[in-house]
Design an enzyme around this catalytic site. Sequence first.
Site, PDB file in Angstrom:
ATOM      1  N   ASP A  37     -30.365 -18.009  -4.793  1.00  0.00           N
ATOM      2  CA  ASP A  37     -31.431 -18.851  -5.684  1.00  0.00           C
ATOM      3  C   ASP A  37     -32.822 -17.823  -6.201  1.00  0.00           C
ATOM      4  O   ASP A  37     -33.658 -18.486  -6.224  1.00  0.00           O
ATOM      5  CB  ASP A  37     -31.586 -19.963  -5.174  1.00  0.00           C
ATOM      6  CG  ASP A  37     -30.621 -20.888  -4.977  1.00  0.00           C
ATOM      7  OD1 ASP A  37     -29.300 -20.636  -5.373  1.00  0.00           O
ATOM      8  OD2 ASP A  37     -30.714 -21.923  -4.636  1.00  0.00           O
ATOM      9  N   LYS A 158     -24.433 -23.946  -7.849  1.00  0.00           N
ATOM     10  CA  LYS A 158     -24.416 -25.138  -6.964  1.00  0.00           C
ATOM     11  C   LYS A 158     -25.248 -26.298  -7.584  1.00  0.00           C
ATOM     12  O   LYS A 158     -26.330 -26.083  -8.332  1.00  0.00           O
ATOM     13  CB  LYS A 158     -24.664 -24.823  -5.702  1.00  0.00           C
ATOM     14  CG  LYS A 158     -26.096 -24.304  -5.379  1.00  0.00           C
ATOM     15  CD  LYS A 158     -26.183 -23.620  -4.032  1.00  0.00           C
ATOM     16  CE  LYS A 158     -27.768 -23.301  -4.030  1.00  0.00           C
ATOM     17  NZ  LYS A 158     -28.594 -24.229  -4.203  1.00  0.00           N
ATOM     18  N   CYS A 203     -32.291 -23.877   0.684  1.00  0.00           N
ATOM     19  CA  CYS A 203     -31.056 -23.359   0.407  1.00  0.00           C
ATOM     20  C   CYS A 203     -30.473 -22.277   1.395  1.00  0.00           C
ATOM     21  O   CYS A 203     -29.247 -22.285   1.566  1.00  0.00           O
ATOM     22  CB  CYS A 203     -30.794 -23.008  -1.023  1.00  0.00           C
ATOM     23  SG  CYS A 203     -31.163 -24.465  -2.142  1.00  0.00           S
TER      24      CYS A 203
HETATM   25  C1  VGL Z   1     -33.899 -25.292  -3.656  1.00  0.00           C
HETATM   26  C2  VGL Z   1     -35.334 -27.455  -3.648  1.00  0.00           C
HETATM   27  C3  VGL Z   1     -34.328 -28.074  -4.526  1.00  0.00           C
HETATM   28  C4  VGL Z   1     -33.559 -24.171  -3.049  1.00  0.00           C
HETATM   29  C5  VGL Z   1     -33.245 -26.127  -4.423  1.00  0.00           C
HETATM   30  O1  VGL Z   1     -32.907 -23.222  -3.617  1.00  0.00           O
HETATM   31  O2  VGL Z   1     -34.000 -23.813  -1.806  1.00  0.00           O
HETATM   32  N1  VGL Z   1     -34.869 -26.065  -3.211  1.00  0.00           N
HETATM   33  N2  VGL Z   1     -33.243 -27.353  -4.866  1.00  0.00           N
END
Ligand code: VGL
Length: 257
Positions: A37, A158, A203
């Site tokens: 991410d 995801k 994540c």
């Molecule tokens: C994430 C908060 C909400 C991440 C994803 O990628 O760590 N954190 N959605």
Amino acid sequence: QLDENKDGKISLQEFKACWRYWFKQILSPVSALIIIDVQNDFISGSLALKHCPSGQDAEEVVPVINKLLDEVNFDVVVYTRDWHPADHISFAENAKHREMDHSSLVSSEDAKLFDVVRFAGPPVTEQKLWPTHCVQNSVGAEYHKDLKIVDNSFNISKGSHSNIDSYSAFWDNMKLSQTPLAKELGKRNVTDVYLCGLAFDICVSFTSIDAAEHGFRTTVIEDACRSVDCTDALKMKNKMKEAGCVIVNSQHVIPDM
Ligand code: VGL
Ligand code: ZN
């Protein structure tokens, strides 16, 4: 743990477990770097992250990850992305339009950013409410412009279902459905996974714990990660270690550093 039977033999099932968790990793290791991410919203957008405890910002992971890609011979590279529809369950602004479970400590009307609520579902899910982030096809969902995208890599999206979040790149948060990640790594005979990216306490940690559970030898490169919350980072670091993950810095995986 081997249970020999009376003849001193082990079962085929036990041999297979030994092979998968032990011999295969030694005899023919195949490594994958999983880059979690590294998207604009986690760097300069609605969920911009900070390093713990020094306050360096998330953009600094980009050159570290690029250096890993340049200098370490990973057999496989995976880029994951948070990829939410606009009506996603994790967005605080959507909570007032959704029904809470009776066990939720916060009502739909009162729900605000960073509250943990329980939605009625189905499935009933506990959910932390985040700012709107990584909406499909938005600029915030794009990978950081300087992140190197290497040939022969693949992507995993995801969190694409409206009614369930997915912190791990393997499973949704209720472990109801899997992404293609485990299958794709399996196809390529991956034995060892290395993780980096955003966010360490969410994540990255969920993905690394699932990776260890899938039987991959799992290493997390901490200086190539940033966290949402410093206290959670410490807590999740212990959970990752308990799950069998090894936590290192990039200098430990880059040769001759
Ligand atoms: C994430 C908060 C909400 C991440 C994803 O990628 O760590 N954190 N959605
Ligand atoms: Zn998200």
